[in-house]
Design an enzyme around this catalytic site. Structure first.
Site, PDB file in Angstrom:
ATOM      1  N   LYS A  13      30.342   5.351 -25.616  1.00  0.00           N
ATOM      2  CA  LYS A  13      29.529   4.182 -25.902  1.00  0.00           C
ATOM      3  C   LYS A  13      27.977   4.388 -26.458  1.00  0.00           C
ATOM      4  O   LYS A  13      27.788   3.648 -27.679  1.00  0.00           O
ATOM      5  CB  LYS A  13      29.442   3.156 -24.760  1.00  0.00           C
ATOM      6  CG  LYS A  13      30.693   2.546 -24.072  1.00  0.00           C
ATOM      7  CD  LYS A  13      30.374   1.621 -22.867  1.00  0.00           C
ATOM      8  CE  LYS A  13      29.390   2.316 -22.001  1.00  0.00           C
ATOM      9  NZ  LYS A  13      30.096   3.539 -21.029  1.00  0.00           N
ATOM     10  N   ARG A  88      28.307  -4.641 -16.954  1.00  0.00           N
ATOM     11  CA  ARG A  88      29.066  -4.004 -15.739  1.00  0.00           C
ATOM     12  C   ARG A  88      29.392  -4.878 -14.756  1.00  0.00           C
ATOM     13  O   ARG A  88      30.212  -4.050 -14.094  1.00  0.00           O
ATOM     14  CB  ARG A  88      28.111  -2.847 -15.410  1.00  0.00           C
ATOM     15  CG  ARG A  88      27.991  -1.953 -16.467  1.00  0.00           C
ATOM     16  CD  ARG A  88      26.758  -0.754 -16.086  1.00  0.00           C
ATOM     17  NE  ARG A  88      27.335   0.563 -16.349  1.00  0.00           N
ATOM     18  CZ  ARG A  88      26.652   1.575 -17.024  1.00  0.00           C
ATOM     19  NH1 ARG A  88      25.769   0.937 -17.805  1.00  0.00           N
ATOM     20  NH2 ARG A  88      26.722   2.588 -16.866  1.00  0.00           N
ATOM     21  N   ARG A 127      27.993  17.794 -20.066  1.00  0.00           N
ATOM     22  CA  ARG A 127      27.124  17.198 -20.908  1.00  0.00           C
ATOM     23  C   ARG A 127      25.743  17.465 -20.486  1.00  0.00           C
ATOM     24  O   ARG A 127      25.430  17.402 -19.181  1.00  0.00           O
ATOM     25  CB  ARG A 127      27.333  15.506 -20.583  1.00  0.00           C
ATOM     26  CG  ARG A 127      26.263  14.723 -21.509  1.00  0.00           C
ATOM     27  CD  ARG A 127      26.780  13.306 -21.613  1.00  0.00           C
ATOM     28  NE  ARG A 127      26.456  12.576 -20.215  1.00  0.00           N
ATOM     29  CZ  ARG A 127      26.659  11.144 -20.488  1.00  0.00           C
ATOM     30  NH1 ARG A 127      27.283  10.439 -21.201  1.00  0.00           N
ATOM     31  NH2 ARG A 127      26.363  10.449 -19.300  1.00  0.00           N
ATOM     32  N   ARG A 157      21.652  15.252 -16.362  1.00  0.00           N
ATOM     33  CA  ARG A 157      21.465  13.941 -15.801  1.00  0.00           C
ATOM     34  C   ARG A 157      21.949  14.030 -14.170  1.00  0.00           C
ATOM     35  O   ARG A 157      23.085  14.684 -14.084  1.00  0.00           O
ATOM     36  CB  ARG A 157      22.193  12.720 -16.342  1.00  0.00           C
ATOM     37  CG  ARG A 157      21.444  12.323 -17.464  1.00  0.00           C
ATOM     38  CD  ARG A 157      22.361  11.392 -18.382  1.00  0.00           C
ATOM     39  NE  ARG A 157      22.882  10.323 -17.525  1.00  0.00           N
ATOM     40  CZ  ARG A 157      23.497   9.128 -18.183  1.00  0.00           C
ATOM     41  NH1 ARG A 157      23.280   8.943 -19.121  1.00  0.00           N
ATOM     42  NH2 ARG A 157      23.932   8.379 -17.413  1.00  0.00           N
ATOM     43  N   ARG A 168      30.872   7.064 -10.256  1.00  0.00           N
ATOM     44  CA  ARG A 168      30.752   6.263 -11.202  1.00  0.00           C
ATOM     45  C   ARG A 168      32.113   5.660 -11.779  1.00  0.00           C
ATOM     46  O   ARG A 168      32.265   4.689 -12.239  1.00  0.00           O
ATOM     47  CB  ARG A 168      29.935   7.126 -12.526  1.00  0.00           C
ATOM     48  CG  ARG A 168      28.469   6.972 -12.153  1.00  0.00           C
ATOM     49  CD  ARG A 168      27.906   8.127 -12.933  1.00  0.00           C
ATOM     50  NE  ARG A 168      27.668   7.852 -14.465  1.00  0.00           N
ATOM     51  CZ  ARG A 168      27.577   8.693 -15.480  1.00  0.00           C
ATOM     52  NH1 ARG A 168      27.525   9.935 -15.114  1.00  0.00           N
ATOM     53  NH2 ARG A 168      27.278   8.235 -16.606  1.00  0.00           N
TER      54      ARG A 168
HETATM   55  P1  AMP Z   1      24.338   5.009 -18.120  1.00  0.00           P
HETATM   56  O1  AMP Z   1      23.288   5.343 -19.119  1.00  0.00           O
HETATM   57  O2  AMP Z   1      24.887   3.503 -19.161  1.00  0.00           O
HETATM   58  O3  AMP Z   1      25.594   5.732 -17.972  1.00  0.00           O
HETATM   59  O4  AMP Z   1      23.564   4.104 -17.126  1.00  0.00           O
HETATM   60  C1  AMP Z   1      23.033   4.872 -16.116  1.00  0.00           C
HETATM   61  C2  AMP Z   1      22.729   4.356 -14.869  1.00  0.00           C
HETATM   62  O5  AMP Z   1      22.140   3.222 -15.106  1.00  0.00           O
HETATM   63  C3  AMP Z   1      24.257   3.714 -14.091  1.00  0.00           C
HETATM   64  O6  AMP Z   1      24.937   4.539 -13.329  1.00  0.00           O
HETATM   65  C4  AMP Z   1      23.490   2.454 -13.324  1.00  0.00           C
HETATM   66  O7  AMP Z   1      23.001   3.018 -12.120  1.00  0.00           O
HETATM   67  C5  AMP Z   1      22.273   2.071 -14.161  1.00  0.00           C
HETATM   68  N1  AMP Z   1      22.732   1.141 -14.940  1.00  0.00           N
HETATM   69  C6  AMP Z   1      22.786   1.029 -16.512  1.00  0.00           C
HETATM   70  N2  AMP Z   1      23.398  -0.169 -16.821  1.00  0.00           N
HETATM   71  C7  AMP Z   1      23.426  -0.931 -15.970  1.00  0.00           C
HETATM   72  C8  AMP Z   1      23.915  -2.310 -15.618  1.00  0.00           C
HETATM   73  N3  AMP Z   1      24.360  -2.908 -16.588  1.00  0.00           N
HETATM   74  N4  AMP Z   1      24.162  -2.618 -14.522  1.00  0.00           N
HETATM   75  C9  AMP Z   1      23.960  -2.016 -13.460  1.00  0.00           C
HETATM   76  N5  AMP Z   1      23.511  -0.474 -13.350  1.00  0.00           N
HETATM   77  C10 AMP Z   1      23.156  -0.260 -14.840  1.00  0.00           C
END
Ligand code: AMP
Length: 212
Positions: A13, A88, A127, A157, A168
């Site tokens: 994404k 989400r 990654r 990360r 996740r």
């Molecule tokens: P991402 O970079 O999109 O994988 O997001 C990393 C982490 O940020 C996720 O695993 C969540 O802990 C938090 N996070 C990001 N966006 C959201 C969201 N819309 N709702 C809840 N947690 C989020």
């Protein structure tokens, strides 16, 4: 144009969101990037979010909805947004619908990235991410300078460690997969794309799905 990108972690994404944003001339908004920047800067938002993020759990809806509302009201997003990982949970989708309605706009397309779990685990565990730009890389060890030469360093990360990855994916199935059903039930323009393949091929599918 507002495009919601849905799909499990590691589906591409972020990368594809950048490309779609560039092609449509509409900026990308990624709550994950906003939260990581807050953690790095040690702000109150960052301190609140860090524990959830490191475990691979979702940050509470109220926090996310605050970020979404504040961002979408900015002039930067006047022409729309490519929303990467922003929605989400079903309450977040409901909150986004209310926020866009208030702004006199709406979600135009929901783009879902389809991909198998074993491909995701392989992608995420290999990654690394630039600590300056947050751009993801595969095939590079953590600790080396960013291959883009931006001055950043590649890091793993915390949520790309194996246990967090498994969590996740569980969280995605339990809390985010129902968002797709919610959009379908709302009669939204939901488009599925095959997220496996060369970057350019996936971008072409995504742009075709948003009507470009
Ligand atoms: P991402 O970079 O999109 O994988 O997001 C990393 C982490 O940020 C996720 O695993 C969540 O802990 C938090 N996070 C990001 N966006 C959201 C969201 N819309 N709702 C809840 N947690 C989020």
């Amino acid at each position: 144009m507002i495009v919601v990108l849905l799909g499990p972690p590691g589906a591409g994404k972020g990368t594809q969101g950048e490309r779609i944003a560039a092609a449509l001339g509409v900026p990308k908004l990624a709550t994950g990037d906003v939260l990581r920047a807050a953690v790095k800067d040690g702000t109150r938002l960052g301190l609140e979010a860090k524990g959830y993020m490191d475990r691979g759990d979702l940050v509470p809806d109220a926090v996310i909805l605050g970020i979404i509302k504040e961002a979408l009201a900015q002039p930067t997003y006047a022409k729309g947004a490519i929303l990467d990982g922003v929605v989400r949970t079903v309450p977040q989708a409901e909150g986004l619908a209310a926020a866009t309605q208030e702004l006199g706009t709406q979600v135009d397309v929901v783009l879902t990235f389809d991909i198998a779990d074993d491909v995701l685990v392989e992608r995420l565990s290999g990654r690394t991410t630039c600590d300056m730009t947050q751009k993801p890389f595969t095939g590079f060890a953590p600790g080396i300078p960013c291959p883009d030469g931006c001055g950043g360093t590649l890091v793993r990360r915390a949520d790309d460690e194996p246990e967090a990855i498994r969590n996740r994916l569980r969280v995605y199935q339990a809390q985010t997969a129902p968002v797709l059903d919610w959009y379908v039930a709302q009669g939204a323009n939901v488009q599925h794309i095959d997220a496996v393949g060369a970057f350019d091929a996936v971008t072409a599918r995504a742009l075709a799905a948003v009507g470009r």
